[in-house]
Design a protein around this motif. Structure first.
Motif, short mmCIF file in Angstrom:
data_model
loop_
_atom_site.label_atom_id
_atom_site.label_comp_id
_atom_site.label_asym_id
_atom_site.label_seq_id
_atom_site.Cartn_x
_atom_site.Cartn_y
_atom_site.Cartn_z
N VAL A 141 0.81 -1.22 0.00
CA VAL A 141 0.00 0.00 0.00
C VAL A 141 0.84 1.27 0.00
O VAL A 141 0.46 2.28 -0.62
CB VAL A 141 -1.00 0.01 1.18
N GLY A 170 -5.89 -2.20 -3.95
CA GLY A 170 -6.22 -2.65 -2.61
C GLY A 170 -7.23 -3.77 -2.61
O GLY A 170 -7.51 -4.40 -3.64
N SER A 190 -12.25 -1.90 -5.64
CA SER A 190 -10.85 -1.91 -6.08
C SER A 190 -10.68 -2.83 -7.29
O SER A 190 -11.48 -3.74 -7.52
CB SER A 190 -9.94 -2.37 -4.95
#
Length: 429
Positions: A351, A363, A368
């Motif tokens: 991340v 993510g 996502s």
């Protein structure tokens, strides 16, 4: 009906037994016991599912060139630069493309789907830029490749260095690089930082600068980089790579420097494998290891991510494309062996690096992109310890690579016949 469901997954944040549903290339749900059909199901069986690994600092133009035209006998940074200077004028675009594509194959097998590569612009032919721009397009379906215009021989020091860097940016290289500590004087280094930040501001581009990759505590170009970042309004868009001189700086000066870096929201990219291999070469004992102050930078709230930097090239004869190997070394050299420390190291490979690269949709949240890696380990700590098999690598909801689990069969009376090292050797309370 979903396109894919990964069942019984452990997530990096500690959640266990989760199902991840994918539809249209995006994560549609992350819940326990999703009761819905799917075109494909994968049983994670209490193994870790992570977003893909990211390498925010690499040199793809030089990768896999070990031994060309000769070996780095001293193993030093300066001989590596000189050696690359011998190879660069004779290298062909075709060779560069072929090596880069082979490395990208390796990267996929390691669950590494995002790479930021520096592109040497010191040769006015710019075959390096031509080659990697082609590679960027060819690998686009499975690897997001960002390119940095990098004046390896110095923005001012190299013949036609200024013009060549600007031409590379005109060709489509999309990040401004630099190497101020390699200019002829400290002042020319300072001026190069100012000029390169001005170019980035004028063109609306990010900056990623090799900065203070030296044992010299008086190499303080990161101070200038932070100041120019604020001056040109580039906060959050600038990365300082290496920063090894901070290892040797006076603590009082660092107490002023780190808040300045935080004010500029500098992204910090240490490269543990390379930094500890190349730094401290002039020392006897005690010998400096050269990696920057990772813990202190993290504690100050700076975004820290780790790069692989090199794989089998003039600077580094090792490397595997495995970002967990990078994190494994970072744990040791930064002396970050606590549970929370290791979690931070894993985040630096995922991340944090996504933030450095400015990625969107990265993510494990609903909505996502369905870019995922299933590992033969139960959690991030085990992944960092074991550097395990990537059982499946998923891009846009489709499996693009898979590897059989590592299972060892033993023949000892009274003991298990098969050992799954990723699950059978986790200490249990």
């Amino acid at each position: 009906m979903f396109d894919l469901i990964i069942r019984d997954a452990n997530l990096p944040d500690g959640r266990k037994g989760m199902d991840i549903a994918v539809s249209g290339g995006l994560i549609a749900a992350v819940e326990k016991n999703i009761e819905a059909p799917a075109g494909e199901e994968i049983m994670a069986t209490n193994r870790l599912v992570s977003p893909p690994f990211i390498d925010p600092h690499f040199h793809m133009d030089a990768t896999l060139s070990l031994g060309l035209p000769r070996m780095n006998v001293s193993g030093t940074l300066l001989e590596g630069i000189a050696l690359w200077g011998e190879l660069r004028p004779i290298v062909t675009k075709e060779e560069l493309v072929e090596r880069a594509l082979r490395y990208c194959d390796l990267a996929v097998s390691q669950g590494l789907l995002f790479i930021r590569s520096h592109v040497d612009t010191s040769d006015p032919r710019l075959v390096t830029a031509e080659a990697l721009l082609e590679v960027k397009e060819r690998v686009k379906p499975y690897i997001d490749l960002q390119l940095v215009a990098f004046p390896q021989d110095g923005y001012y020091r190299a013949t036609d260095g200024v013009a060549s860097l600007n031409r590379a940016l005109d060709m489509g290289v999309d990040i401004v690089g630099g190497i101020p500590h390699f200019e002829r004087t400290m002042d020319e280094g300072r001026l190069s930082v100012e000029a390169l930040c001005r170019i980035a501001a004028d063109r609306g581009l990010p900056v990623d600068m090799h900065c203070d990759e030296t044992d010299d505590p008086h190499s303080r170009h990161i101070e200038t980089l932070a100041a120019e970042t604020v001056r040109f309004g580039l906060q959050g868009r600038v990365a300082g790579s290496h920063l090894t001189s901070m290892h040797s700086m006076d603590n009082y000066y660092v107490s002023k420097l780190i808040p300045l870096m935080a004010e500029a929201r500098i992204n910090v990219i240490p490269n543990p494998l390379i930094n500890i291999m190349l730094q401290g070469r002039h020392d006897t004992y005690p010998k400096r290891r050269g990696m920057t102050r990772v813990r202190e930078l993290m504690d100050a709230g700076l975004n820290v991510s780790f790069g692989h930097d090199c794989v089998m090239d003039p600077w580094y004869s090792m490397g595997s494309g495995d970002m967990l190997e990078v994190g494994h070394m970072a744990i040791h050299v930064a002396q970050m062996a606590g549970v929370e420390d290791k979690k931070k190291i894993f985040e630096a490979l995922t991340v944090n690096s996504a933030k450095t690269l400015g990625l969107e949709g990265y993510g494990l949240d609903k909505g996502s992109k369905a870019d995922l890696v299933i590992l033969q380990a139960a959690d991030p700590l085990e992944a960092l310890r074991l550097k395990p098999v990537r059982l499946a690598v998923i891009k846009g909801g489709k499996v693009i690579a898979h590897t059989a689990p590592r299972i060892t069969t033993i023949s000892i009376d009274g003991r298990p016949q098969a050992i799954d090292i990723g699950l059978d050797y986790i200490p249990r309370a």
